[in-house]
Write a protein that holds these residues in place. Structure first.
Motif, PDB file in Angstrom:
ATOM      1  N   VAL A  59    -102.555 -28.369 -21.154  1.00 35.19           N
ATOM      2  CA  VAL A  59    -103.843 -28.937 -21.563  1.00 35.19           C
ATOM      3  C   VAL A  59    -104.654 -27.995 -22.455  1.00 35.19           C
ATOM      4  N   TYR A  60    -104.385 -26.681 -22.342  1.00 36.31           N
ATOM      5  CA  TYR A  60    -105.132 -25.712 -23.141  1.00 36.31           C
ATOM      6  C   TYR A  60    -104.413 -25.366 -24.449  1.00 36.31           C
ATOM      7  N   CYS A  61    -103.224 -25.931 -24.662  1.00 30.24           N
ATOM      8  CA  CYS A  61    -102.434 -25.533 -25.833  1.00 30.24           C
ATOM      9  C   CYS A  61    -102.036 -26.734 -26.688  1.00 30.24           C
ATOM     10  N   LEU A 102     -89.305 -13.981 -29.942  1.00 33.09           N
ATOM     11  CA  LEU A 102     -89.101 -15.383 -30.318  1.00 33.09           C
ATOM     12  C   LEU A 102     -90.017 -16.238 -29.461  1.00 33.09           C
ATOM     13  N   THR A 103     -90.712 -17.158 -30.131  1.00 29.64           N
ATOM     14  CA  THR A 103     -91.683 -17.960 -29.403  1.00 29.64           C
ATOM     15  C   THR A 103     -91.771 -19.319 -30.074  1.00 29.64           C
ATOM     16  N   GLY A 104     -92.832 -20.071 -29.788  1.00 31.78           N
ATOM     17  CA  GLY A 104     -92.956 -21.395 -30.373  1.00 31.78           C
ATOM     18  C   GLY A 104     -94.353 -21.938 -30.127  1.00 31.78           C
ATOM     19  N   GLY A 105     -94.404 -23.185 -29.902  1.00 30.75           N
ATOM     20  CA  GLY A 105     -93.579 -24.184 -29.272  1.00 30.75           C
ATOM     21  C   GLY A 105     -92.710 -23.596 -28.158  1.00 30.75           C
ATOM     22  N   GLU A 106     -91.760 -24.368 -27.735  1.00 34.82           N
ATOM     23  CA  GLU A 106     -90.859 -23.864 -26.701  1.00 34.82           C
ATOM     24  C   GLU A 106     -89.557 -23.410 -27.374  1.00 34.82           C
ATOM     25  N   PRO A 107     -89.344 -22.089 -27.464  1.00 31.30           N
ATOM     26  CA  PRO A 107     -88.209 -21.579 -28.243  1.00 31.30           C
ATOM     27  C   PRO A 107     -86.849 -22.031 -27.717  1.00 31.30           C
ATOM     28  N   LEU A 135     -88.366 -12.801 -25.686  1.00 29.16           N
ATOM     29  CA  LEU A 135     -88.550 -14.249 -25.793  1.00 29.16           C
ATOM     30  C   LEU A 135     -89.696 -14.643 -24.873  1.00 29.16           C
ATOM     31  N   THR A 136     -90.585 -15.513 -25.339  1.00 31.61           N
ATOM     32  CA  THR A 136     -91.615 -16.083 -24.465  1.00 31.61           C
ATOM     33  C   THR A 136     -91.272 -17.551 -24.253  1.00 31.61           C
ATOM     34  N   THR A 137     -91.181 -17.966 -23.016  1.00 34.17           N
ATOM     35  CA  THR A 137     -90.738 -19.325 -22.722  1.00 34.17           C
ATOM     36  C   THR A 137     -91.533 -19.923 -21.570  1.00 34.17           C
ATOM     37  N   ASN A 138     -91.573 -21.257 -21.531  1.00 29.05           N
ATOM     38  CA  ASN A 138     -92.208 -21.902 -20.373  1.00 29.05           C
ATOM     39  C   ASN A 138     -91.250 -21.937 -19.190  1.00 29.05           C
ATOM     40  N   VAL A 159     -92.120 -15.202 -19.041  1.00 29.51           N
ATOM     41  CA  VAL A 159     -92.199 -16.602 -18.619  1.00 29.51           C
ATOM     42  C   VAL A 159     -93.662 -16.953 -18.351  1.00 29.51           C
ATOM     43  N   SER A 160     -94.098 -18.076 -18.878  1.00 29.20           N
ATOM     44  CA  SER A 160     -95.477 -18.515 -18.641  1.00 29.20           C
ATOM     45  C   SER A 160     -95.513 -19.370 -17.378  1.00 29.20           C
ATOM     46  N   LEU A 161     -96.441 -19.061 -16.505  1.00 26.92           N
ATOM     47  CA  LEU A 161     -96.605 -19.851 -15.268  1.00 26.92           C
ATOM     48  C   LEU A 161     -98.067 -19.744 -14.856  1.00 26.92           C
ATOM     49  N   MET A 201     -99.887 -15.604 -16.889  1.00 26.95           N
ATOM     50  CA  MET A 201    -100.757 -16.682 -16.390  1.00 26.95           C
ATOM     51  C   MET A 201    -102.033 -16.710 -17.230  1.00 26.95           C
ATOM     52  N   VAL A 202    -102.265 -17.816 -17.899  1.00 33.38           N
ATOM     53  CA  VAL A 202    -103.532 -18.003 -18.615  1.00 33.38           C
ATOM     54  C   VAL A 202    -104.544 -18.514 -17.590  1.00 33.38           C
ATOM     55  N   VAL A 203    -105.701 -17.882 -17.546  1.00 27.56           N
ATOM     56  CA  VAL A 203    -106.695 -18.263 -16.534  1.00 27.56           C
ATOM     57  C   VAL A 203    -107.862 -18.980 -17.211  1.00 27.56           C
ATOM     58  N   TYR A 231    -108.299 -16.748 -21.335  1.00 29.94           N
ATOM     59  CA  TYR A 231    -108.202 -17.985 -22.108  1.00 29.94           C
ATOM     60  C   TYR A 231    -108.852 -17.769 -23.480  1.00 29.94           C
ATOM     61  N   MET A 232    -108.108 -18.086 -24.546  1.00 32.70           N
ATOM     62  CA  MET A 232    -108.586 -17.762 -25.902  1.00 32.70           C
ATOM     63  C   MET A 232    -108.925 -19.010 -26.720  1.00 32.70           C
ATOM     64  N   ASP A 233    -109.696 -18.774 -27.769  1.00 30.44           N
ATOM     65  CA  ASP A 233    -110.099 -19.851 -28.683  1.00 30.44           C
ATOM     66  C   ASP A 233    -109.105 -19.991 -29.827  1.00 30.44           C
ATOM     67  N   VAL A 234    -107.811 -19.988 -29.501  1.00 32.47           N
ATOM     68  CA  VAL A 234    -106.818 -20.207 -30.564  1.00 32.47           C
ATOM     69  C   VAL A 234    -106.834 -21.678 -30.981  1.00 32.47           C
ATOM     70  N   GLY A 235    -106.530 -21.915 -32.252  1.00 38.01           N
ATOM     71  CA  GLY A 235    -106.463 -23.294 -32.735  1.00 38.01           C
ATOM     72  C   GLY A 235    -107.805 -23.993 -32.630  1.00 38.01           C
ATOM     73  N   SER A 237    -107.708 -27.398 -31.093  1.00 36.54           N
ATOM     74  CA  SER A 237    -107.559 -28.616 -30.291  1.00 36.54           C
ATOM     75  C   SER A 237    -107.882 -28.435 -28.812  1.00 36.54           C
ATOM     76  N   ASN A 238    -108.157 -27.209 -28.351  1.00 32.28           N
ATOM     77  CA  ASN A 238    -108.365 -27.074 -26.906  1.00 32.28           C
ATOM     78  C   ASN A 238    -109.835 -27.081 -26.484  1.00 32.28           C
ATOM     79  N   GLY A 239    -110.761 -27.199 -27.422  1.00 30.30           N
ATOM     80  CA  GLY A 239    -112.185 -27.332 -27.073  1.00 30.30           C
ATOM     81  C   GLY A 239    -112.729 -26.123 -26.317  1.00 30.30           C
ATOM     82  N   GLU A 369    -102.822 -23.621 -34.866  1.00 36.19           N
ATOM     83  CA  GLU A 369    -102.554 -23.841 -33.444  1.00 36.19           C
ATOM     84  C   GLU A 369    -101.550 -22.823 -32.908  1.00 36.19           C
ATOM     85  N   MET A 370    -101.708 -22.506 -31.620  1.00 41.39           N
ATOM     86  CA  MET A 370    -100.838 -21.544 -30.946  1.00 41.39           C
ATOM     87  C   MET A 370     -99.379 -22.007 -30.965  1.00 41.39           C
ATOM     88  N   SER A 371     -99.159 -23.318 -30.833  1.00 44.87           N
ATOM     89  CA  SER A 371     -97.792 -23.828 -30.768  1.00 44.87           C
ATOM     90  C   SER A 371     -97.089 -23.698 -32.121  1.00 44.87           C
TER      91      SER A 371
HETATM   92  N1  SAM Z   1     -93.866 -22.305 -24.897  1.00 41.48           N
HETATM   93  C1  SAM Z   1     -93.756 -20.914 -24.623  1.00 41.48           C
HETATM   94  C2  SAM Z   1     -94.582 -20.538 -23.433  1.00 41.48           C
HETATM   95  O1  SAM Z   1     -95.439 -21.309 -23.012  1.00 41.48           O
HETATM   96  O2  SAM Z   1     -94.367 -19.434 -22.925  1.00 41.48           O
HETATM   97  C3  SAM Z   1     -94.064 -20.010 -25.789  1.00 41.48           C
HETATM   98  C4  SAM Z   1     -95.213 -20.379 -26.672  1.00 41.48           C
HETATM   99  S1  SAM Z   1     -96.811 -20.345 -25.906  1.00 41.48           S
HETATM  100  C5  SAM Z   1     -97.850 -20.831 -27.253  1.00 41.48           C
HETATM  101  C6  SAM Z   1     -97.041 -18.602 -25.725  1.00 41.48           C
HETATM  102  C7  SAM Z   1     -98.114 -18.175 -24.745  1.00 41.48           C
HETATM  103  O3  SAM Z   1     -99.375 -18.549 -25.248  1.00 41.48           O
HETATM  104  C8  SAM Z   1     -98.006 -18.782 -23.365  1.00 41.48           C
HETATM  105  O4  SAM Z   1     -97.978 -17.750 -22.392  1.00 41.48           O
HETATM  106  C9  SAM Z   1     -99.274 -19.577 -23.245  1.00 41.48           C
HETATM  107  O5  SAM Z   1     -99.732 -19.646 -21.934  1.00 41.48           O
HETATM  108  C10 SAM Z   1    -100.202 -18.830 -24.150  1.00 41.48           C
HETATM  109  N2  SAM Z   1    -101.347 -19.611 -24.603  1.00 41.48           N
HETATM  110  C11 SAM Z   1    -101.356 -20.832 -25.182  1.00 41.48           C
HETATM  111  N3  SAM Z   1    -102.597 -21.237 -25.449  1.00 41.48           N
HETATM  112  C12 SAM Z   1    -103.418 -20.231 -25.037  1.00 41.48           C
HETATM  113  C13 SAM Z   1    -104.836 -20.027 -25.028  1.00 41.48           C
HETATM  114  N4  SAM Z   1    -105.675 -20.939 -25.509  1.00 41.48           N
HETATM  115  N5  SAM Z   1    -105.319 -18.871 -24.527  1.00 41.48           N
HETATM  116  C14 SAM Z   1    -104.482 -17.921 -24.037  1.00 41.48           C
HETATM  117  N6  SAM Z   1    -103.144 -18.049 -24.021  1.00 41.48           N
HETATM  118  C15 SAM Z   1    -102.624 -19.198 -24.503  1.00 41.48           C
END
Ligand code: SAM
Ligand code: SF4
Ligand code: SF4
Length: 375
Positions: A59-61, A102-107, A135-138, A159-161, A201-203, A231-235, A237-239, A369-371
């Motif tokens: 929801v934040y990305c 390597l990142t993405g989106g979901e790499p 690699l950063t992955t969900n 790993v993002s969780l 963990m993004v808080v 939690y950051m103000d990237v992009g 679309s996350n308000g 956008e972050m993705s």
């Molecule tokens: N899909 C992969 C993942 O979620 O790990 C890689 C890409 S994702 C954009 C990379 C990292 O950015 C993730 O850890 C995600 O939680 C973090 N992220 C995305 N939006 C964010 C935001 N608004 N503030 C802080 N971290 C953010």
């Protein structure tokens, strides 16, 4: 403090300049490893977004309201090919980059990612060392892929969780993906020799901040290192709103009240996470204070977007089109000169000036956008 901007050779390649819109002439052709920007920051870390697609809709990305069924993701031929990515990474390594992420989106959605990693694993720094390939992955496909990624030459995985609570995690990823499968992925990564795994963990206040302690307890004493990200103000679309940020200081305080912590020094220059150690020997945590304690002063990260634009800051509004150069037939010297010119011109420090911007000014900046640009 601004460092003197290096002088440039007068014989630049005007086609390169025009394509990139860079103001100054490219300097010496081939890279020397000693490239620095206007604030004397080297280029050490290259983050490469290999797909703009994702199977989650965090929801934040990538909120569904923006990234819905009709969203126009890039076509395959718009993405950099593995060969193009490897060429850019080779030149970046010659300029001083030691770590690729390597990142993405979901790499892990990019088909044949192992083949890319194999190519990147062949690269060397100017003094002959292999590059670190992270690699950063969900984590959704990690249980299946950990072994083949390791075989291909991947060195580390993050790993993002964002929660251990299924109901909340499923609501946050917005595709009802269960926690257990991400935890299986983390375990598989350790088993494959990709550990210690970092867990990010993004808080976001009011959404998952009550999960800070359960997450800390879960990973306390485990081989994974938990890192909390403000939690950051990237992009756009996350308000994002400032009062939704839980500061690193508050996170450390909340955890420390139950599991006492002491600060640890940085392991590498430019490290983003401040490290804290449990005093009972239960390992360490990291906190990434992108909002409350900006680390632009030592930021050594460059980013390549999915379609091959070089971004010098996560909050940049535009990138430099390396794909156009590559597909226009530039040779490695020309590519090296172009990247050098862009990096020497770099004066980004968004997180340091964020606090001085009004919400209106922040909103006016059409940040990427972050993705798309990758985390
Ligand atoms: N899909 C992969 C993942 O979620 O790990 C890689 C890409 S994702 C954009 C990379 C990292 O950015 C993730 O850890 C995600 O939680 C973090 N992220 C995305 N939006 C964010 C935001 N608004 N503030 C802080 N971290 C953010
Ligand atoms: Fe996908 Fe990662 Fe963004 Fe979540 S944070 S939507 S998993 S790219
Ligand atoms: Fe680096 Fe930009 Fe983040 Fe500052 S705001 S740390 S320059 S990516």
């Amino acid at each position: 403090m601004t460092s003197p901007v290096p002088t440039h050779a007068p014989d630049g390649d005007s086609a390169v300049r025009e394509t990139l819109g860079v103001r100054r002439l490219p300097s010496t052709g081939l890279a020397t490893g000693g490239l620095v920007d206007r604030f004397a920051r080297p280029m050490r870390d290259l983050r490469i977004s290999i797909t703009d697609r994702c199977n989650f809709r965090c929801v934040y990305c990538m909120p569904k309201a923006v990234f819905g069924r009709d969203y126009a993701f890039l076509d395959r031929d718009e993405l950099l090919s593995f060969e193009e990515i490897t060429r850019i990474a080779r030149v970046a390594a010659a300029h001083g980059v030691e770590k690729l992420r390597l990142t993405g989106g979901e790499p892990l959605l990019r088909r044949g990612i192992e083949g890319l990693i194999e190519q990147l694993a062949e690269l060397r720094t100017p003094d002959g060392r292999p590059l670190e390939i992270a690699l950063t992955t969900n984590g959704s496909a990690l249980a299946m892929k950990a072994e083949s990624l390791k075989q291909a030459g991947l060195t580390r995985v993050t790993v993002s969780l964002d929660s251990l609570d299924d109901e909340l995690f499923e609501a946050m990823n917005d595709v009802r993906f269960p926690v257990a499968r991400v935890l299986d992925g983390i375990e598989a990564a350790h088993a494959a020799g990709l550990g210690p795994v970092k867990v990010n963990m993004v808080v976001k206040r009011g959404l998952n901040d009550h999960e800070i302690l359960p997450m800390a307890r879960h990973f306390h004493g485990s081989p994974s290192t938990l890192r909390f990200i403000e939690y950051m103000d990237v992009g756009t679309s996350n308000g994002w709103q400032l009062d939704e940020v839980v500061s690193s200081a508050e996170i450390v305080e909340r955890i420390g009240a139950e599991l006492p912590l002491e600060p640890l020094g940085a392991t590498a220059p430019g490290e983003t996470a401040a490290r804290w150690r449990y005093t009972d020997g239960g390992g360490e945590i990291g906190v990434i204070s992108s909002v409350t304690n900006a680390f632009c002063g030592t930021c050594n990260r460059a980013r390549i977007s999915t379609e091959g634009k070089l971004f010098t800051c996560l909050f940049a509004t535009e990138g430099h089109d390396l794909r156009a150069l590559l597909r226009g037939g530039v040779d490695d010297d020309g590519l090296a000169a172009a990247m050098a010119s862009i990096w020497r011109d770099r004066d980004d420090r968004y997180s340091e000036v964020r606090a001085t911007l009004t919400p209106e000014l922040r909103a006016e900046r059409a940040k990427v956008e972050m993705s798309y640009i990758g985390g």
